[in-house]
Design a protein around this motif. Structure first.
Motif: not given
Ligand code: NAD
Length: 362
Positions: A8, A19, A22-23, A26, A71, A299, A301-302, A305
């Motif tokens: 991250l 972020t 988003a974490k 994920l 990320l 999010i 972008s997650v 990923l």
């Protein structure tokens, strides 16, 4: 390489806020699908300059190299604007892309039904748009030699070189065809072959690579007419693939179709499934630290990923469905509220809560 490790790099401004959400998303997918993801957090950009005097330390690049994916939040802000170009936050971004060999940039532009009105184009034009721009990121005219400024016959000149070899074209071509297989199986190669020799090479190589993907339809479109068609009939496109220069311009044009910077994810891929995933937006210093940022681009972008680096298409779909349902339920951060609309605002953290809740109850 640690296949379960995600680095991250929250960065600056709203980077850490988005972020964090988003974490959380994920981590929840990892728990549900038993991906066993481990997170390691590091500094990039202004935050790294403040602590280490360097926008991206070599050891962070090594850590990324040994991990499955990165990320990233965003870098930059007025605090570092007066520094020399070589030590500015943005240098960290350029360095990480170069050092990690991130040659393929993927920028999806999908119009979420609840946000059809956010576009500057008419709803009946944009409704249902779901396209992906695949841009070659490490070659072409931005890097070609010779380049420079000079004089010719007493006149000042400037010149750059647009050059690709066949391996570079085939490599990005395969990324586009693979992506098309995850979507509607249509690749549009964007070119200027009526004028540029380098585009004629692209035509030849794309046709050759296309033979490896007989289940995917390939068509060619001149860049100038493509720019018009994107505004007139964006639904006709599935995957667009093109070089660095055309991709730079078309990906911004395509993004504008959705009308919301806070909703746009991106991926930059190297060979072997490694990728760097980040929202398209910047560090938004004007709203940083106030819980006002829209975390949905991070999010989403997650989701990229999960699909691209972790081979978890199911998890990606769960994330996208949760985002769509949260918006359909009417939750909006400030950037998604249209002029004249009167509705309560959702904060960054609360938006993350809603997405997690929607995933849990799906
Ligand atoms: P920006 O994307 O940060 O902000 C543009 C506008 O959109 C601002 O009004 C901002 O408040 C709003 N916005 C952006 N993201 C949002 C979000 N998630 N939720 C709600 N509103 C959002 O672009 P800028 O203002 O031109 O640049 C600010 C800083 O970011 C600069 O230092 C620039 O260099 C840097 N930047 C970094 C990246 C990156 O890290 N990839 C990209 C672009 C700009």
């Amino acid at each position: 390489m640690r296949l379960d490790r995600i680095v991250l790099l929250p960065g600056d401004g709203i980077g850490p806020e988005v972020t964090e959400q988003a974490k959380r998303v994920l981590a929840q997918v990892s728990d549900k699908h038993e991906l066993g993801i481990e997170f390691v957090e590091e500094l990039i950009g202004g935050a790294s300059i403040d602590q280490h005097g360097d926008p991206l330390r070599g050891e962070v690049i090594e850590l990324c190299r040994e991990s499955r994916a990165v990320l990233l939040g965003a870098v930059g802000g007025p605090k570092w604007d007066d520094l020399a170009v070589d030590v500015r936050p943005e240098k960290g971004l350029l360095r990480i892309r170069k050092e990690l060999g991130l040659f393929a940039n993927l920028r999806p532009a999908a119009v979420i039904p609840a946000l059809t009105n956010a576009s500057t184009l008419r709803p009946e034009i944009v409704e249902g748009t779901d396209l992906l721009v695949v841009r070659e990121l490490t070659g072409g005219i931005y890097f070609g030699e010779p380049r420079g400024r000079g004089t010719d016959d007493g006149l000042r000149t400037g010149f750059n070189t647009m050059v690709y070899d066949e391996n570079e074209v085939a490599r990005i071509g395969r990324v586009a065809f693979e992506q098309a297989r995850l979507r509607r199986r249509h690749v549009t190669h964007v070119h200027k072959a009526n004028v540029l020799d380098v585009s004629q090479l692209w035509m030849d190589v794309m046709e050759e690579v296309g033979k490896e993907y007989s289940d995917v339809e390939l068509s060619h479109q001149l860049v100038d007419s493509c720019a018009m068609l994107l505004l007139r009939d964006p639904r006709r496109f599935d995957v667009l693939v093109t070089g660095n220069l055309f991709g730079d311009i078309l990906s911004d044009e395509a993004a504008e179709i959705t009308g919301s910077l806070g909703m746009l994810p991106s991926a930059s891929l190297a060979t072997g499934g490694f990728g760097l995933f980040e929202p398209v937006h910047g560090s938004a210093p004007d709203i940083a630290g106030q819980d006002l940022a829209n975390p949905l681009a991070a999010i989403l972008s997650v989701a990229m990923l999960l699909e691209t680096s972790l081979d978890c298409a199911v998890g990606a779909e769960e994330v996208r469905a949760a985002v769509a349902s949260v918006l359909a339920a009417g939750h909006r951060t400030g950037d998604l509220v249209l002029a004249g609309e009167d509705r309560p605002l959702t904060g960054c953290q609360e938006m993350g809560d809603h997405v997690l809740g929607a995933m849990a109850s799906a």
